[in-house]
Design an enzyme around this catalytic site. Structure first.
Site, PDB file in Angstrom:
ATOM      1  N   SER A   1      63.180  46.242  71.337  1.00 24.82           N
ATOM      2  CA  SER A   1      63.743  46.381  69.987  1.00 24.82           C
ATOM      3  C   SER A   1      62.877  47.221  69.041  1.00 24.82           C
ATOM      4  CB  SER A   1      64.030  44.998  69.385  1.00 24.82           C
ATOM      5  OG  SER A   1      64.998  44.319  70.165  1.00 24.82           O
TER       6      SER A   1
ATOM      7  N   ASN B   1      64.643  55.079  77.324  1.00 26.40           N
ATOM      8  CA  ASN B   1      65.357  54.577  78.500  1.00 26.40           C
ATOM      9  C   ASN B   1      66.838  54.465  78.147  1.00 26.40           C
ATOM     10  OD1 ASN B   1      66.375  53.167  80.673  1.00 26.40           O
ATOM     11  ND2 ASN B   1      65.379  51.227  80.160  1.00 26.40           N
TER      12      ASN B   1
ATOM     13  N   GLY C   1      66.694  44.485  73.764  1.00 25.97           N
ATOM     14  CA  GLY C   1      68.105  44.537  73.385  1.00 25.97           C
ATOM     15  C   GLY C   1      68.539  43.389  72.487  1.00 25.97           C
TER      16      GLY C   1
HETATM   17  C1  PEP Z   1      64.293  48.770  77.271  1.00 26.99           C
HETATM   18  O1  PEP Z   1      65.368  48.799  77.810  1.00 26.99           O
HETATM   19  O2  PEP Z   1      63.289  49.106  77.931  1.00 26.99           O
HETATM   20  C2  PEP Z   1      64.202  48.339  75.870  1.00 26.99           C
HETATM   21  C3  PEP Z   1      63.018  48.135  75.349  1.00 26.99           C
HETATM   22  O3  PEP Z   1      65.375  48.176  75.201  1.00 26.99           O
HETATM   23  P1  PEP Z   1      65.572  47.977  73.601  1.00 26.99           P
HETATM   24  O4  PEP Z   1      64.711  48.992  72.913  1.00 26.99           O
HETATM   25  O5  PEP Z   1      67.025  48.218  73.365  1.00 26.99           O
HETATM   26  O6  PEP Z   1      65.141  46.580  73.264  1.00 26.99           O
END
Ligand code: PEP
Length: 260
Positions: free
Chosen positions: A216, A9, A176
């Site tokens: 993450s 994403n 995030g």
């Molecule tokens: C996301 O936006 O769906 C997500 C899981 O972000 P991140 O991997 O940066 O935590």
């Protein structure tokens, strides 16, 4: 075996030109990322969908996804993008219910339910996101929250429709933040979600639905998360913007699949 999925994403990142560079970098590793049970999904912003579909059209194991859609097919809805338009770019998936959409754009379960139905009618596979906040987990209401997010959206689908859905469990406190759910925490919730699907529909439907973990995921934790019985892959945010990290995450899944 359930299809395993690694989805990136990109959120609101990358211009068309930057997106071409990222996709070309990922495609350089395409040979070693292939496995008959693995699907890779790239979810760039709307203006990049046509380009991304064209660049990956020779790679059947790569699909393109939008990050959102509107719940009407067309009309006077300035600034919105319909599932039919997304489909016409060559994309096959759409992320629905991401926590950032719920939080910043106040999307509730009833709106998400509409979006899911119209996406399905237009031949798009919804990647439906659910997840609890940190305070909900601390209050131990996380199971109720997830159950409610399922009941008020995808549980109103019929059997033919639910089988087309991909679920992504994304605890909001892990998105995030650099703090991922532990494999035990994620597995526990994935098992819970699969059990809810089985109770509402049938065991064999629950066994077929891919449930992705998001929050993450990094090259360092991907293998241990993806090794869990009910975790069928990941929805990757930040790490999907870096080709080395994204390829390393996909490789973790390929390694697991090759051992099976
Ligand atoms: C996301 O936006 O769906 C997500 C899981 O972000 P991140 O991997 O940066 O935590």
């Amino acid at each position: 075996m359930r299809t395993k999925i690694i989805a990136g994403n990109w959120k609101m990142n990358k211009t068309v030109q930057e997106g071409i560079v990222l996709i070309e970098e990922i495609l350089k590793s395409a040979g070693k990322l292939q496995h008959e049970n693995l699907q890779i999904i790239l979810a760039p912003p709307f203006p990049l969908l046509g380009m991304a579909s064209a660049l990956t059209s020779d790679y059947r194991f790569i699909s393109i996804s939008a990050q959102n859609c509107y719940y009407k097919n067309n009309g006077a809805f300035t600034g919105e993008v319909s599932p039919a338009m997304i489909k016409s770019t060559g994309a096959n998936h759409v992320i629905i219910g991401h926590s950032e959409r719920r939080m910043y754009f106040h999307e509730d379960n009833s709106l998400l339910s509409e979006k899911i139905k119209v996406a399905l009618q237009n031949g798009l596979t919804p990647v439906y996101c659910c997840g609890e906040t940190l305070s909900e987990r601390n209050e131990a209401s996380h199971y109720d929250i997830i159950k409610n997010q399922l009941e008020e959206t995808i549980f109103s689908l019929d059997e033919e429709e639910i089988i087309k859905i991909v679920i992504a469990y994304e605890p909001v406190w892990a998105i995030g933040t650099g703090v991922n759910a532990t494999p035990e925490q994620a597995q526990e919730m994935h098992r819970f979600i699969r059990t809810q699907v089985a109770l509402k529909f049938k065991d064999d439907i629950a066994e077929k639905i891919p449930i992705l973990y998001g929050g993450s995921v990094k090259p360092e934790n991907a293998y241990s998360l993806f090794s869990c019985t009910d975790i069928d892959g990941g929805l990757i945010g930040g790490a999907s913007l870096n080709s080395n990290d994204f390829v390393a995450i996909i490789n973790s899944m390929v390694e697991i699949l090759r051992k099976k």
